[in-house]
Design a protein around this motif. Structure first.
Motif, PDB file in Angstrom:
ATOM      1  N   TYR A 211     -48.467 -41.752  47.105  1.00  0.00           N
ATOM      2  CA  TYR A 211     -49.486 -42.307  47.997  1.00  0.00           C
ATOM      3  C   TYR A 211     -49.667 -41.466  49.250  1.00  0.00           C
ATOM      4  CZ  TYR A 211     -49.060 -46.358  44.965  1.00  0.00           C
ATOM      5  OH  TYR A 211     -49.050 -47.180  43.878  1.00  0.00           O
ATOM      6  N   THR A 212     -50.909 -41.443  49.725  1.00  0.00           N
ATOM      7  CA  THR A 212     -51.238 -40.681  50.927  1.00  0.00           C
ATOM      8  C   THR A 212     -50.648 -41.374  52.146  1.00  0.00           C
ATOM      9  OG1 THR A 212     -53.343 -40.211  49.846  1.00  0.00           O
ATOM     10  CG2 THR A 212     -53.175 -39.622  52.166  1.00  0.00           C
ATOM     11  N   ASP A 213     -50.044 -40.585  53.024  1.00  0.00           N
ATOM     12  CA  ASP A 213     -49.561 -41.146  54.277  1.00  0.00           C
ATOM     13  C   ASP A 213     -50.778 -41.692  55.053  1.00  0.00           C
ATOM     14  OD1 ASP A 213     -47.025 -40.831  56.223  1.00  0.00           O
ATOM     15  OD2 ASP A 213     -48.921 -40.679  57.334  1.00  0.00           O
TER      16      ASP A 213
ATOM     17  N   LEU B  44     -66.858 -45.523  46.734  1.00  0.00           N
ATOM     18  CA  LEU B  44     -66.044 -45.625  45.515  1.00  0.00           C
ATOM     19  C   LEU B  44     -64.694 -44.959  45.766  1.00  0.00           C
ATOM     20  CD1 LEU B  44     -65.962 -46.127  42.368  1.00  0.00           C
ATOM     21  CD2 LEU B  44     -66.803 -43.780  42.129  1.00  0.00           C
ATOM     22  N   ASP B  45     -63.597 -45.586  45.315  1.00  0.00           N
ATOM     23  CA  ASP B  45     -62.280 -44.950  45.371  1.00  0.00           C
ATOM     24  C   ASP B  45     -61.605 -45.144  44.014  1.00  0.00           C
ATOM     25  OD1 ASP B  45     -59.747 -43.994  45.840  1.00  0.00           O
ATOM     26  OD2 ASP B  45     -59.328 -45.231  47.597  1.00  0.00           O
ATOM     27  N   LEU B  46     -61.568 -44.061  43.216  1.00  0.00           N
ATOM     28  CA  LEU B  46     -60.924 -44.125  41.894  1.00  0.00           C
ATOM     29  C   LEU B  46     -59.452 -43.750  42.041  1.00  0.00           C
ATOM     30  CD1 LEU B  46     -63.634 -42.415  39.602  1.00  0.00           C
ATOM     31  CD2 LEU B  46     -63.311 -44.855  40.127  1.00  0.00           C
ATOM     32  N   GLY B  47     -58.549 -44.579  41.514  1.00  0.00           N
ATOM     33  CA  GLY B  47     -57.108 -44.346  41.703  1.00  0.00           C
ATOM     34  C   GLY B  47     -56.752 -44.689  43.138  1.00  0.00           C
ATOM     35  N   SER B  48     -57.169 -45.893  43.548  1.00  0.00           N
ATOM     36  CA  SER B  48     -57.077 -46.277  44.962  1.00  0.00           C
ATOM     37  C   SER B  48     -55.656 -46.571  45.416  1.00  0.00           C
ATOM     38  CB  SER B  48     -57.941 -47.510  45.203  1.00  0.00           C
ATOM     39  OG  SER B  48     -57.569 -48.526  44.283  1.00  0.00           O
ATOM     40  N   GLY B  49     -54.747 -46.855  44.481  1.00  0.00           N
ATOM     41  CA  GLY B  49     -53.374 -47.199  44.853  1.00  0.00           C
ATOM     42  C   GLY B  49     -53.367 -48.338  45.849  1.00  0.00           C
TER      43      GLY B  49
ATOM     44  N   SER C 174     -54.592 -46.260  50.971  1.00  0.00           N
ATOM     45  CA  SER C 174     -54.534 -45.419  52.186  1.00  0.00           C
ATOM     46  C   SER C 174     -55.906 -44.826  52.525  1.00  0.00           C
ATOM     47  CB  SER C 174     -53.558 -44.257  52.008  1.00  0.00           C
ATOM     48  OG  SER C 174     -52.301 -44.735  51.707  1.00  0.00           O
ATOM     49  N   LEU C 175     -56.649 -44.394  51.490  1.00  0.00           N
ATOM     50  CA  LEU C 175     -57.964 -43.795  51.765  1.00  0.00           C
ATOM     51  C   LEU C 175     -59.015 -44.886  51.955  1.00  0.00           C
ATOM     52  CD1 LEU C 175     -58.040 -40.835  49.195  1.00  0.00           C
ATOM     53  CD2 LEU C 175     -57.134 -40.875  51.515  1.00  0.00           C
ATOM     54  N   THR C 176     -58.944 -45.928  51.111  1.00  0.00           N
ATOM     55  CA  THR C 176     -59.968 -46.978  51.167  1.00  0.00           C
ATOM     56  C   THR C 176     -59.960 -47.690  52.516  1.00  0.00           C
ATOM     57  OG1 THR C 176     -59.313 -47.406  48.899  1.00  0.00           O
ATOM     58  CG2 THR C 176     -60.889 -48.917  49.850  1.00  0.00           C
TER      59      THR C 176
ATOM     60  N   ASP D  14     -57.987 -49.015  39.928  1.00  0.00           N
ATOM     61  CA  ASP D  14     -56.656 -48.462  39.665  1.00  0.00           C
ATOM     62  C   ASP D  14     -56.112 -49.138  38.414  1.00  0.00           C
ATOM     63  OD1 ASP D  14     -54.538 -46.798  41.736  1.00  0.00           O
ATOM     64  OD2 ASP D  14     -53.698 -47.743  39.957  1.00  0.00           O
ATOM     65  N   LEU D  15     -55.323 -48.364  37.678  1.00  0.00           N
ATOM     66  CA  LEU D  15     -54.747 -48.876  36.445  1.00  0.00           C
ATOM     67  C   LEU D  15     -53.501 -49.717  36.715  1.00  0.00           C
ATOM     68  CD1 LEU D  15     -54.885 -48.596  33.340  1.00  0.00           C
ATOM     69  CD2 LEU D  15     -53.664 -46.452  33.556  1.00  0.00           C
ATOM     70  N   ASP D  16     -52.923 -49.523  37.866  1.00  0.00           N
ATOM     71  CA  ASP D  16     -51.645 -50.151  38.191  1.00  0.00           C
ATOM     72  C   ASP D  16     -51.874 -51.571  38.739  1.00  0.00           C
ATOM     73  OD1 ASP D  16     -49.143 -50.776  39.078  1.00  0.00           O
ATOM     74  OD2 ASP D  16     -49.091 -49.289  40.688  1.00  0.00           O
ATOM     75  N   PHE D  17     -51.402 -52.573  38.004  1.00  0.00           N
ATOM     76  CA  PHE D  17     -51.569 -53.954  38.466  1.00  0.00           C
ATOM     77  C   PHE D  17     -50.943 -54.156  39.842  1.00  0.00           C
ATOM     78  CE2 PHE D  17     -51.894 -54.725  33.860  1.00  0.00           C
ATOM     79  CZ  PHE D  17     -53.049 -55.478  33.837  1.00  0.00           C
TER      80      PHE D  17
ATOM     81  N   ASN E 121     -57.874 -39.710  45.840  1.00  0.00           N
ATOM     82  CA  ASN E 121     -56.654 -38.911  45.698  1.00  0.00           C
ATOM     83  C   ASN E 121     -56.139 -39.214  44.299  1.00  0.00           C
ATOM     84  OD1 ASN E 121     -54.273 -37.536  45.869  1.00  0.00           O
ATOM     85  ND2 ASN E 121     -53.245 -39.043  47.160  1.00  0.00           N
ATOM     86  N   PRO E 122     -56.560 -38.409  43.313  1.00  0.00           N
ATOM     87  CA  PRO E 122     -56.244 -38.734  41.914  1.00  0.00           C
ATOM     88  C   PRO E 122     -54.802 -38.379  41.559  1.00  0.00           C
ATOM     89  CG  PRO E 122     -57.384 -36.649  42.048  1.00  0.00           C
ATOM     90  CD  PRO E 122     -57.290 -37.159  43.463  1.00  0.00           C
ATOM     91  N   PRO E 123     -54.324 -38.850  40.398  1.00  0.00           N
ATOM     92  CA  PRO E 123     -53.019 -38.364  39.919  1.00  0.00           C
ATOM     93  C   PRO E 123     -53.192 -36.923  39.445  1.00  0.00           C
ATOM     94  CG  PRO E 123     -54.077 -39.737  38.268  1.00  0.00           C
ATOM     95  CD  PRO E 123     -54.965 -39.781  39.469  1.00  0.00           C
ATOM     96  N   TYR E 124     -52.146 -36.124  39.591  1.00  0.00           N
ATOM     97  CA  TYR E 124     -52.199 -34.741  39.095  1.00  0.00           C
ATOM     98  C   TYR E 124     -51.284 -34.669  37.874  1.00  0.00           C
ATOM     99  CZ  TYR E 124     -53.510 -34.038  44.011  1.00  0.00           C
ATOM    100  OH  TYR E 124     -54.087 -34.122  45.245  1.00  0.00           O
TER     101      TYR E 124
END
Ligand SMILES: C[S@@+](CC[C@H](N)C(=O)[O-])C[C@H]1O[C@@H](n2cnc3c(N)ncnc32)[C@H](O)[C@@H]1O
Length: 424
Positions: free
Chosen positions: A35-37, A57-62, A65-67, A83-86, A131-134
């Motif tokens: 996650y982004t600081d 839009l924020d894809l992979g929002s976790g 931090s960005l949203t 985000d895919l993570d529940f 900030n996508p997964p790499y």
């Protein structure tokens, strides 16, 4: 908003995860949850130009931090996160509630799903943050459609292994962005500077108008020291415009340097161009002076069993690296393939956390080299200046830029040959 049945998506993702080789950090989180600081989230939104945004839009929002930073800057915008993570859902809802932003919908879904635009529904977005997964991902049939609808069909010619998840996230953003929309996306250093990603950079510079690239400080993400950059672009065709590059440091964003579009195809990292403009001596590359670069041969187990003096990365210990003395012991009979260091050779660590500090010029003795060491041979009259150039502050910075990896760094021979060095 929620996917009607998200659990099969999640299950499928984890099935795939065995083959998802995370490049980003040693923890190898299958979803790339680095996650982004929050302080970087604030700096990130300040890099975008748009004064008014109506839909973000924020894809992979976790955890957001960005949203949340975007919600604080564009207070009236409708915001869609995915985000895919529940587990991320509750955090992002709490973050948005504490920012007082109510026009927010969250979708638990797989961003790599070719039907993502239908799952989200609704109109296109005029701003995207990401900030996508790499991660390396297994090619899926739907990717061809995603790339062509994103206007990135050229990338179908790129080997599948060179198309990691960050590029597919970027393609999905383009499918969901209205013409002229502004996008800020955090990408790994490899996409910005690695030779292997050149075709991807070329396609990107044709497809979008890249406004700026900002190098982020290491430590911008929780759980990894990986180097990353922000690309800010507009969803309109690139027409060979210059690109501004800068660096985010303790004093904020540096003044930008402007590089041509063809330079940007080669690489877009501030670390490289910033260094070049600061240099004053005579510049050269090891390729230009026809340096002969050879990698040592001994594996670590062979090195342990070897009866002759061995030179490894832990050998760079003598006080005067310009007058390095190896063992004067005679080496046993030469065996095929053994690579020997001898007087006149410049030695450089190939794999090491501190490889930029591990350079020496041998003046005496001989040793068999391990495969973690490079031997550089140049004509006698240049030896000392090449060794000094590698040991200088600029040389060390160039080595850091050219090497890759989190933790132990690794230097590729082609990148070493093209390293810009400067005589004192
Ligand atoms: C690098 S983290 C970034 C999180 C957040 N944007 C930030 O900057 O802190 C990547 C996020 O992407 C999510 N993710 C990974 N693979 C995904 C996929 N296939 N579909 C949707 N989300 C995914 C992870 O759960 C994680 O929250």
């Amino acid at each position: 908003m929620r996917a009607r049945d998200a659990s099969p998506i999640l299950a499928n993702q984890f099935t795939v995860s065995g083959e998802m080789h995370q490049e980003f950090g040693s923890g190898r989180d299958p979803l790339g949850r680095y996650y982004t600081d929050p302080s970087i989230g604030q700096a990130f939104v300040s890099l975008l130009d748009r004064r008014h945004a109506s839909s973000i839009l924020d894809l992979g929002s976790g955890g957001g931090s960005l949203t949340v930073a975007a919600a604080q800057r564009w207070t009236d915008a409708r915001i869609q996160t995915v985000d895919l993570d529940f587990g991320a859902e509750e955090n992002i809802r709490l973050g948005m509630a504490s920012a007082g932003h109510l026009a927010h919908s969250h979708l638990v879904a797989d961003v790599l799903d070719e039907n993502l635009p239908e799952l989200i529904g609704g109109p296109l977005f005029d701003l995207a943050v990401c900030n996508p997964p790499y991660a390396k991902i297994r090619w899926r049939d739907g990717f061809a459609r995603i790339l062509s609808e994103a206007g990135l069909a050229d990338l179908r010619a790129v080997p599948a292994e060179a198309l990691p998840s960050d590029i597919m996230f970027l393609a999905q953003i383009l499918r969901l962005a209205e013409p002229g929309a502004e996008v800020g996306i955090i990408v790994p250093d490899g996409l910005i500077s690695a030779r292997r990603s050149r075709a991807v950079r070329e396609a990107l510079l044709r497809r979008v108008r890249v406004m700026r690239v900002v190098q982020l400080p290491r430590g911008s993400f929780r759980g990894t020291e990986a180097q990353a950059h922000v690309i800010v672009f507009r969803n309109e065709l690139g027409r060979g415009e210059d690109v501004d590059i800068s660096n985010l440091g303790a004093n904020g964003v540096s003044s930008p340097l402007s590089i041509s579009s063809s330079a940007a195809e080669a690489r877009m990292d501030y670390g490289y161009y910033g260094l070049r403009t600061a240099t004053t001596g005579h510049r050269f590359t090891l390729r230009e002076i026809h340096a002969d670069i050879t990698r040592g041969s001994l594996s670590s187990s062979e090195a342990r069993e070897c009866c002759d003096p061995v030179f490894h990365t832990n050998g760079f210990v003598q006080a005067d690296p310009l007058a390095y003395r190896l063992s004067r012991e005679r080496l046993g009979q030469d065996r095929l393939g053994r690579r020997i260091a001898e007087p006149g050779d410049i030695l450089l660590a190939r794999v090491d956390r501190e490889l930029h500090r591990k350079v020496c010029l041998v003046i005496e003795g001989r040793a068999v080299m391990t495969d973690c060491v490079y031997r550089i041979r140049v004509p006698a009259m240049w030896r000392s200046s090449v060794a000094r150039a590698l040991m200088s502050a600029n040389g060390q910075a160039a080595l850091v830029c050219a090497s890759r990896g989190v933790g132990a760094r690794m230097l590729n021979k082609e990148d070493l040959l093209d390293l810009e060095l400067e005589t004192a």
